[in-house]
Write a protein that holds these residues in place. Structure first.
Motif, PDB file in Angstrom:
ATOM      1  N   ILE A 194      -6.596   4.500   5.451  1.00 55.44           N
ATOM      2  CA  ILE A 194      -7.347   4.846   4.238  1.00 55.44           C
ATOM      3  C   ILE A 194      -6.456   5.198   3.068  1.00 55.44           C
ATOM      4  CG2 ILE A 194      -9.760   5.609   4.240  1.00 55.44           C
ATOM      5  CD1 ILE A 194      -8.993   7.920   6.015  1.00 55.44           C
ATOM      6  N   ALA A 195      -5.277   5.716   3.312  1.00 55.36           N
ATOM      7  CA  ALA A 195      -4.470   6.191   2.183  1.00 55.36           C
ATOM      8  C   ALA A 195      -3.000   5.866   2.420  1.00 55.36           C
ATOM      9  CB  ALA A 195      -4.667   7.685   1.985  1.00 55.36           C
ATOM     10  N   PRO A 196      -2.278   5.645   1.316  1.00 57.72           N
ATOM     11  CA  PRO A 196      -0.903   5.165   1.437  1.00 57.72           C
ATOM     12  C   PRO A 196       0.046   6.215   1.999  1.00 57.72           C
ATOM     13  CG  PRO A 196      -1.423   5.639  -0.851  1.00 57.72           C
ATOM     14  CD  PRO A 196      -2.692   5.801  -0.088  1.00 57.72           C
TER      15      PRO A 196
ATOM     16  N   GLN B 211      -8.175   4.594  -8.486  1.00 58.95           N
ATOM     17  CA  GLN B 211      -8.221   4.207  -7.063  1.00 58.95           C
ATOM     18  C   GLN B 211      -8.132   5.427  -6.135  1.00 58.95           C
ATOM     19  OE1 GLN B 211      -5.986   3.121  -9.319  1.00 58.95           O
ATOM     20  NE2 GLN B 211      -4.033   2.542  -8.391  1.00 58.95           N
ATOM     21  N   MET B 212      -7.514   6.501  -6.630  1.00 58.37           N
ATOM     22  CA  MET B 212      -7.468   7.723  -5.813  1.00 58.37           C
ATOM     23  C   MET B 212      -8.879   8.312  -5.708  1.00 58.37           C
ATOM     24  SD  MET B 212      -3.929   9.136  -7.423  1.00 58.37           S
ATOM     25  CE  MET B 212      -3.822  10.773  -6.766  1.00 58.37           C
ATOM     26  N   THR B 213      -9.517   8.434  -6.865  1.00 55.63           N
ATOM     27  CA  THR B 213     -10.877   8.965  -6.862  1.00 55.63           C
ATOM     28  C   THR B 213     -11.788   8.057  -6.054  1.00 55.63           C
ATOM     29  OG1 THR B 213     -10.314   9.447  -9.137  1.00 55.63           O
ATOM     30  CG2 THR B 213     -12.484  10.126  -8.398  1.00 55.63           C
ATOM     31  N   ALA B 214     -11.653   6.764  -6.271  1.00 54.38           N
ATOM     32  CA  ALA B 214     -12.504   5.808  -5.558  1.00 54.38           C
ATOM     33  C   ALA B 214     -12.267   5.893  -4.059  1.00 54.38           C
ATOM     34  CB  ALA B 214     -12.228   4.392  -6.059  1.00 54.38           C
ATOM     35  N   GLY B 215     -11.014   6.139  -3.676  1.00 56.31           N
ATOM     36  CA  GLY B 215     -10.690   6.240  -2.250  1.00 56.31           C
ATOM     37  C   GLY B 215     -11.112   7.572  -1.640  1.00 56.31           C
ATOM     38  N   GLY B 216     -11.764   8.401  -2.455  1.00 50.76           N
ATOM     39  CA  GLY B 216     -12.303   9.646  -1.918  1.00 50.76           C
ATOM     40  C   GLY B 216     -11.307  10.785  -1.945  1.00 50.76           C
ATOM     41  N   MET B 217     -10.155  10.629  -2.613  1.00 48.14           N
ATOM     42  CA  MET B 217      -9.191  11.733  -2.648  1.00 48.14           C
ATOM     43  C   MET B 217      -9.715  12.856  -3.525  1.00 48.14           C
ATOM     44  SD  MET B 217      -5.183  11.773  -3.469  1.00 48.14           S
ATOM     45  CE  MET B 217      -4.441  13.138  -4.331  1.00 48.14           C
ATOM     46  N   PRO B 218      -9.864  14.034  -2.957  1.00 53.32           N
ATOM     47  CA  PRO B 218     -10.413  15.138  -3.753  1.00 53.32           C
ATOM     48  C   PRO B 218      -9.423  15.561  -4.834  1.00 53.32           C
ATOM     49  CG  PRO B 218      -9.722  15.919  -1.601  1.00 53.32           C
ATOM     50  CD  PRO B 218      -9.496  14.444  -1.612  1.00 53.32           C
ATOM     51  N   PRO B 219      -9.925  16.106  -5.946  1.00 51.41           N
ATOM     52  CA  PRO B 219      -9.021  16.581  -6.993  1.00 51.41           C
ATOM     53  C   PRO B 219      -8.114  17.692  -6.452  1.00 51.41           C
ATOM     54  CG  PRO B 219     -11.320  17.147  -7.495  1.00 51.41           C
ATOM     55  CD  PRO B 219     -11.337  16.337  -6.265  1.00 51.41           C
TER      56      PRO B 219
ATOM     57  N   TYR C 238       7.447  19.764  -1.633  1.00 51.61           N
ATOM     58  CA  TYR C 238       7.289  19.246  -0.270  1.00 51.61           C
ATOM     59  C   TYR C 238       7.221  17.714  -0.287  1.00 51.61           C
ATOM     60  CZ  TYR C 238       4.972  17.886   4.054  1.00 51.61           C
ATOM     61  OH  TYR C 238       4.655  17.255   5.224  1.00 51.61           O
ATOM     62  N   LEU C 239       6.361  17.149  -1.194  1.00 51.29           N
ATOM     63  CA  LEU C 239       6.225  15.682  -1.254  1.00 51.29           C
ATOM     64  C   LEU C 239       7.584  15.053  -1.563  1.00 51.29           C
ATOM     65  CD1 LEU C 239       2.849  15.351  -3.210  1.00 51.29           C
ATOM     66  CD2 LEU C 239       3.242  15.072  -0.751  1.00 51.29           C
ATOM     67  N   ASP C 240       8.311  15.710  -2.466  1.00 49.33           N
ATOM     68  CA  ASP C 240       9.615  15.214  -2.877  1.00 49.33           C
ATOM     69  C   ASP C 240      10.595  15.206  -1.705  1.00 49.33           C
ATOM     70  OD1 ASP C 240      10.884  14.151  -5.091  1.00 49.33           O
ATOM     71  OD2 ASP C 240      12.043  16.003  -5.399  1.00 49.33           O
TER      72      ASP C 240
HETATM   73  C1  HEC Z   1     -10.088  11.422   1.444  1.00 48.97           C
HETATM   74  C2  HEC Z   1      -8.758  10.888   1.630  1.00 48.97           C
HETATM   75  C3  HEC Z   1      -7.608  11.525   0.858  1.00 48.97           C
HETATM   76  C4  HEC Z   1      -7.219  12.806   0.849  1.00 48.97           C
HETATM   77  C5  HEC Z   1      -7.853  13.978   1.604  1.00 48.97           C
HETATM   78  C6  HEC Z   1      -6.040  12.894   0.024  1.00 48.97           C
HETATM   79  N1  HEC Z   1      -5.748  11.678  -0.478  1.00 48.97           N
HETATM   80 FE1  HEC Z   1      -4.160  11.254  -1.657  1.00 48.97          FE
HETATM   81  N2  HEC Z   1      -4.838   9.369  -1.844  1.00 48.97           N
HETATM   82  C7  HEC Z   1      -5.955   8.814  -1.243  1.00 48.97           C
HETATM   83  C8  HEC Z   1      -6.185   7.490  -1.737  1.00 48.97           C
HETATM   84  C9  HEC Z   1      -7.314   6.572  -1.298  1.00 48.97           C
HETATM   85  C10 HEC Z   1      -5.153   7.240  -2.679  1.00 48.97           C
HETATM   86  C11 HEC Z   1      -4.963   6.021  -3.549  1.00 48.97           C
HETATM   87  C12 HEC Z   1      -4.516   4.835  -2.799  1.00 48.97           C
HETATM   88  C13 HEC Z   1      -4.234   3.719  -3.775  1.00 48.97           C
HETATM   89  O1  HEC Z   1      -3.377   3.889  -4.631  1.00 48.97           O
HETATM   90  O2  HEC Z   1      -4.904   2.712  -3.607  1.00 48.97           O
HETATM   91  C14 HEC Z   1      -4.320   8.408  -2.689  1.00 48.97           C
HETATM   92  C15 HEC Z   1      -3.201   8.537  -3.486  1.00 48.97           C
HETATM   93  C16 HEC Z   1      -2.331   9.609  -3.459  1.00 48.97           C
HETATM   94  C17 HEC Z   1      -1.078   9.654  -4.132  1.00 48.97           C
HETATM   95  C18 HEC Z   1      -0.449   8.566  -4.925  1.00 48.97           C
HETATM   96  C19 HEC Z   1       0.262   7.679  -3.963  1.00 48.97           C
HETATM   97  C20 HEC Z   1       0.903   6.494  -4.600  1.00 48.97           C
HETATM   98  O3  HEC Z   1       1.816   5.980  -3.960  1.00 48.97           O
HETATM   99  O4  HEC Z   1       0.447   6.104  -5.687  1.00 48.97           O
HETATM  100  C21 HEC Z   1      -0.541  10.884  -3.877  1.00 48.97           C
HETATM  101  C22 HEC Z   1       0.796  11.434  -4.378  1.00 48.97           C
HETATM  102  C23 HEC Z   1      -1.482  11.596  -3.064  1.00 48.97           C
HETATM  103  N3  HEC Z   1      -2.543  10.795  -2.802  1.00 48.97           N
HETATM  104  C24 HEC Z   1      -1.289  12.895  -2.596  1.00 48.97           C
HETATM  105  C25 HEC Z   1      -2.271  13.581  -1.914  1.00 48.97           C
HETATM  106  C26 HEC Z   1      -2.188  14.972  -1.643  1.00 48.97           C
HETATM  107  C27 HEC Z   1      -1.034  15.894  -2.012  1.00 48.97           C
HETATM  108  C28 HEC Z   1      -3.322  15.300  -0.992  1.00 48.97           C
HETATM  109  C29 HEC Z   1      -3.762  16.688  -0.545  1.00 48.97           C
HETATM  110  C30 HEC Z   1      -3.882  17.667  -1.588  1.00 48.97           C
HETATM  111  C31 HEC Z   1      -4.125  14.110  -0.857  1.00 48.97           C
HETATM  112  N4  HEC Z   1      -3.458  13.100  -1.438  1.00 48.97           N
HETATM  113  C32 HEC Z   1      -5.349  14.082  -0.212  1.00 48.97           C
HETATM  114  C33 HEC Z   1      -6.769   9.471  -0.305  1.00 48.97           C
HETATM  115  C34 HEC Z   1      -6.693  10.802  -0.010  1.00 48.97           C
END
Ligand code: HEC
Length: 507
Positions: A454-456, A480-488, A502-504
């Motif tokens: 689901i996520a990269p 795409q993040m929002t669309a993929g369901g990633m919460p703010p 940490y990510l770094d």
């Molecule tokens: C519900 C699933 C979900 C959760 C939970 C989630 N993410 Fe994501 N995240 C995604 C998706 C989907 C993308 C966008 C993928 C794409 O670019 O197509 C993404 C993108 C990202 C990216 C950008 C990656 C890139 O290479 O462009 C980062 C950084 C990131 N997430 C960090 C986080 C962090 C930190 C958290 C926790 C606070 C988190 N995500 C929680 C689904 C999620």
């Protein structure tokens, strides 16, 4: 027959070792003193509370020594050392919970012990000093509960103690000086903590040891009072020795206590909230349940007359309570023949329960307070779920050289505010990792950011984005993040920094 027949027969032998020991120590005499205490009217379950209290006190001493092995009484390190006990030390949370629940158990059994003594009229007949020493013990135990509460230095303990010590300023004329004396300054800080620590660990326990000895001595001097039908001065009923039946009853009660405390500590570990933040103006302080009645009582008193309610009335009650055997001189012990005494005891007891219940009710009825208290609980639960993070974001840095801290055993280094940049960077990363876990990022991005369907993958994200770009990304997520369901990602600036660190670091 020879002269030997005139000497008494030698006591029954219990084996050579026992006899050897007995000749040197006088063990038989000691055991006789300890176990053959006569109880008029025989053993009863009503008498178990005193031994129960002694047991809990010993258990508190043992678990307390264990906690003291790790605890650091300073505002900078108290909380992290308790967090370390709770989250990292083997069985640390269990032993801490035994100590926390032991304190509550002590208060409950104390109330039962006092209730039994009162209703049985066991304070009568040459037992004035025995009763007074018990009153001193009651005050000391309440002092232990109050001083121990501050030590974890989490939000709850900090703000409750701030309120508790504020009460002192009600004392006329010297109130503020008294408060500053107890706090070691105008504010709650490291000096307060060392004062409370010294009281909790050295002074009050020492006094408790002393007064337990006095209490038991006076008790043996007066003798057990026996049932309510017994004369408190010249017992007439046939008596039964303490050993074996009363001892067995006392031990069974102790066993029940051990099991209850053990189960509670195991299945519902005592919580630890986030570190105290004195700048948190929203925090709603609430004392532990046994101080709730008094807390509620304080609400009724405002303005010039508040000194009456907060000091005079409790003091008068305390003097009436402590002086009881001096003015209640009748030897009548049966409760139904002492309506006045029993009624006043009942009124005070019911009053305390009523006030306590009302305090909880008030909190539920006020939606703002209820919401804030719920939030505080959630924060505590969230903090409990976070893994242990070696401290020290934004703490003043002592000048310990990294060489010195490297030479120390690993866990003592955890308590130090890291001085080397690398140590504080590690702490930041560890904190960021905790945020990654608690915000469920791993549920889509995989453990350690390995990526899922689901996520990269987030490993190597530091090569793609600079920290500033990552922060921008979190503040303005891509479609795409929002669309993929990633919460703010909504975090405080500190936490945001930690998460990005940490990510770094994922490489
Ligand atoms: C519900 C699933 C979900 C959760 C939970 C989630 N993410 Fe994501 N995240 C995604 C998706 C989907 C993308 C966008 C993928 C794409 O670019 O197509 C993404 C993108 C990202 C990216 C950008 C990656 C890139 O290479 O462009 C980062 C950084 C990131 N997430 C960090 C986080 C962090 C930190 C958290 C926790 C606070 C988190 N995500 C929680 C689904 C999620």
């Amino acid at each position: 027959m020879d002269s030997e027949s005139n000497t008494p027969p030698p006591p029954k032998s219990h084996g050579r070792f026992f006899d050897w020991f007995d000749r040197r120590v006088g063990l038989r005499q000691i055991l006789h003193e300890a176990l053959d205490e006569p109880i008029p009217g025989g053993a009863r379950w009503a008498y178990i509370f005193g031994s129960g209290l002694l047991f809990i006190f010993i258990s508190q001493v043992i678990t307390g020594i264990f906690l003291a092995l790790y605890y650091v009484p300073s505002a900078d390190h108290a909380h992290v050392s308790v967090a370390y006990i709770t989250k990292a030390v083997a069985a640390g949370s269990f032993l801490r919970s035994l100590h926390v629940y032991g304190a509550s158990a002590m208060i409950i059994i104390l109330v039962l012990h006092i209730g039994q003594t009162f209703l049985f009229g066991s304070y009568k007949g040459r037992r004035e000093l025995l009763w007074l020493s018990g009153c001193v013990l009651l005050a000391l135990v309440l002092g232990m509960a109050f001083t121990g509460y501050l030590l974890p230095w989490d939000e709850k303990s900090y703000f409750a103690t701030a309120v508790g010590t504020n009460i002192l300023s009600e004392v006329p004329f010297v109130g503020n000086s008294l408060k500053e004396f107890l706090r070691g300054g105008t504010q709650l800080g490291t000096l307060t903590l060392s004062r409370f620590f010294a009281l909790h660990v050295f002074f009050i326990p020492g006094m408790i040891f002393l007064f337990v000895a006095i209490h038991i001595f006076l008790f043996r001097q007066a003798g057990a009072a026996g049932p309510v039908s017994e004369s408190p001065v010249h017992p007439r009923q046939p008596s039964e020795p303490f050993y074996p039946r009363q001892l067995l009853m006392d031990l069974s009660f102790t066993l029940v206590l051990i099991c209850a405390l053990g189960l509670l500590a195991y299945f519902d570990p005592a919580p630890l909230g986030p570190r105290a933040n004195p700048a948190d103006t929203l925090y709603v302080p609430r004392p532990e349940w046994y101080y709730r009645s008094f807390f509620e009582w304080l609400k009724f008193w405002h303005g010039a007359i508040s000194v009456v309610g907060i000091l005079v009335i409790p003091l008068v009650l305390a003097v009436l309570f402590a002086g009881l055997p001096f003015y209640d001189r009748r030897l009548e012990r049966r409760p139904w023949r002492r309506p006045l005494a029993v009624a006043s005891f009942g009124i005070v007891f019911v009053g305390l329960v009523y006030l306590g219940a009302r305090s909880y009710q008030d909190d539920e009825r006020d939606p703002d307070v209820a919401a804030q208290l719920a939030r505080q609980n959630e924060e505590t639960e969230a903090y409990m779920r976070e893994p242990f993070v070696p401290q020290a974001l934004g703490l003043p840095t002592p000048s310990a050289s990294p060489v010195v801290s490297a030479a120390l055993p690993s866990h003592s280094a955890l308590y130090m505010a890291p001085s080397a940049t690398s140590a504080s960077a590690n702490a930041l990363i560890a904190r960021g990792k905790a945020i990654f876990q608690s915000h469920m990022c791993f549920s889509c991005h995989g453990q350690g950011g390995v990526g899922t369907a689901i996520a990269p993958r987030l490993i190597g994200i530091g090569n793609k984005f600079s920290p500033a770009q990552l922060e921008h990304l979190f503040h303005h997520p891509l479609p795409q993040m929002t669309a993929g369901g990633m919460p703010p990602v909504k975090l405080s600036p500190q936490d945001m920094k930690a998460l990005i660190a940490y990510l770094d670091s994922l490489k």
